[in-house]
Design an enzyme around this catalytic site. Structure first.
Site, short mmCIF file in Angstrom:
data_model
loop_
_atom_site.label_atom_id
_atom_site.label_comp_id
_atom_site.label_asym_id
_atom_site.label_seq_id
_atom_site.Cartn_x
_atom_site.Cartn_y
_atom_site.Cartn_z
N TRP A 102 0.83 -1.21 0.00
CA TRP A 102 0.00 0.00 0.00
C TRP A 102 0.86 1.25 0.00
O TRP A 102 0.55 2.22 -0.69
CB TRP A 102 -0.97 -0.02 1.17
CG TRP A 102 -2.05 -1.05 0.99
CD1 TRP A 102 -2.29 -2.13 1.78
CD2 TRP A 102 -3.02 -1.12 -0.08
NE1 TRP A 102 -3.34 -2.86 1.27
CE2 TRP A 102 -3.80 -2.27 0.15
CE3 TRP A 102 -3.29 -0.33 -1.19
CZ2 TRP A 102 -4.85 -2.65 -0.71
CZ3 TRP A 102 -4.33 -0.70 -2.04
CH2 TRP A 102 -5.09 -1.85 -1.80
N ASP A 172 -1.88 6.66 6.15
CA ASP A 172 -2.96 5.82 5.61
C ASP A 172 -3.32 4.84 6.73
O ASP A 172 -2.57 3.92 7.02
CB ASP A 172 -2.46 5.09 4.36
CG ASP A 172 -3.49 4.09 3.82
OD1 ASP A 172 -4.58 3.95 4.41
OD2 ASP A 172 -3.18 3.44 2.80
N LYS A 196 -12.79 -1.53 6.29
CA LYS A 196 -12.13 -2.47 7.21
C LYS A 196 -12.69 -2.30 8.63
O LYS A 196 -13.23 -3.23 9.18
CB LYS A 196 -10.62 -2.28 7.20
CG LYS A 196 -9.93 -2.97 6.02
CD LYS A 196 -9.63 -2.07 4.88
CE LYS A 196 -9.04 -2.81 3.69
NZ LYS A 196 -8.30 -1.92 2.80
#
Ligand code: PLP
Length: 360
Positions: A102, A172, A196
């Site tokens: 990511w 993030d 999530k």
């Protein structure tokens, strides 16, 4: 019907209480004779949901008044671009700490917008651990330092955030926001896709220090400018009303079970159960992450051979465990144990892992 043992990485399990409440209110929300999906986003009923969600998030994360909370769309992936578009000025550099897929993706997008630099990287180490930033400084040209607080794919997590850096920290937090207490003041900007820990997909939360909003230039496309959303309470255009409603219900659920402190204890307990099985398996299960960088949200491991890993995944599936395959880019196994995954499901998985091992 029984609920599945859902260990999906995202979209992921939602609290049962949230789904039940949403189902109950589906045909007639608050006496309107409509579902939330059918309400005007300019109606009083919707606005109440919208502002309550923001104020609950502020309460749970203790977000100070000099931070703005934005409810956006486009996923965390759009933030990979919006962060540099808004914060990375000419002659400045965006510094990135690489901890896995990511953060690599975030860097790739920033490179298209401006000057970037890699501050530290765990790549040579196969992204098994979070790099140590002590002793590392950024130059005066730093626009920000970007980190990924939890690397969902590799199963690593920052357990202590850098505080000594002389540039705003951008994180993030898609896969661990709301899983433990954080000091919002340590960050210039936090962003997270909702699917999530916060709710369903379709919503992205951005928490930004107000003074950073002045960096966004008018030349930016209106929808990609943080200031547009800050000045319009995230109601410049039609927001994802259903996702925000479910987000509000998730926040109410977190609040009702005891807030972040309670959730954090539960998450530690859940993670320990699985890591203990791995550590006490005499090498039958092999954890990917180094112990001090292990994620409390995504437990990644493999078995000795590809064949045993495959057999494990097949049997797990037969026993009703969903989503245990590792990400297609690294293989192996991954159990995602976000806030809404019940302790009992984690215990069931641990028992299954032990009994699978004893068969071999
Ligand atoms: C899931 C995830 C993303 C991608 O989110 P989208 O909402 O699909 O864009 C980005 N970063 C992290 C850390 C993630 O876990």
């Amino acid at each position: 019907m029984n609920r599945a043992f859902n260990f999906n990485a995202g979209p992921a399990a939602l609290p049962e209480a949230v789904l039940q409440k949403a189902a109950k209110e589906c045909f007639n929300y608050n006496g309107t004779g409509m579902s939330v999906m059918e309400l005007s986003h300019r109606s009083k009923d919707y606005e109440e949901i919208h502002f309550e969600a923001v104020s609950l998030l502020r309460k749970l994360l203790q977000i100070p008044d000099d931070y703005e909370v934005l409810l956006l769309q486009g996923g965390a992936s759009l933030q990979f671009s919006m962060v540099p578009m808004n914060l990375l000025k000419r002659k400045k550099t965006g510094y990135y700490v690489l901890t896995g897929s990511w953060s690599e993706k975030a860097l790739k997008e920033a490179k298209k917008i401006g000057q970037t630099s890699i501050l530290a990287s765990g790549k040579e180490n196969n992204y098994k651990s979070i790099p140590d930033l002590s002793g590392i400084q950024v130059q005066n040209d730093a626009a920000y330092v970007h980190i990924t607080s939890n690397e969902t794919i590799h199963g690593t997590q920052w357990h202590k955030f850098p505080k000594h850096l002389s540039a705003p920290l951008v994180a993030d937090m898609s896969s661990d926001i709301l899983s433990k207490p954080i000091n919002v003041q340590d960050f210039g900007l936090i962003y997270a896709g909702a699917q999530k820990n916060l709710g369903p997909s379709g919503l992205t939360v951005v928490i930004i220090k107000k003074e950073l909003l002045s960096l966004s230039e008018d030349e930016l496309p209106t929808m990609l400018n943080y200031r547009t959303h800050a000045e319009n309470n995230s109601l410049y255009n039609t927001p994802p009303t259903l996702a925000i409603y479910l987000f509000k219900l998730v926040l109410e659920w977190v609040d009702s079970i005891g807030g972040i402190e309670k959730i954090s204890k539960l998450n530690q307990e859940k993670a320990k159960i699985l890591y203990d099985v791995i550590d006490n398996s005499d090498g039958f299960y092999i954890g990917h992450a180094d112990p001090d960088s292990r994620s409390h949200m995504n437990v990644t491991f493999r078995l000795k051979s590809e064949e045993t890993t495959a057999a494990f995944l097949t049997q797990a599936k037969e026993n009703g465990f969903i989503g245990l395959n590792g990400h297609r880019s690294i293989g192996g196994c991954r159990a995602s144990i976000y806030n809404a995954v019940p302790l009992e499901h984690v215990i069931k998985l641990a028992d299954f892992m032990k009994s699978f091992k004893s068969q071999y």
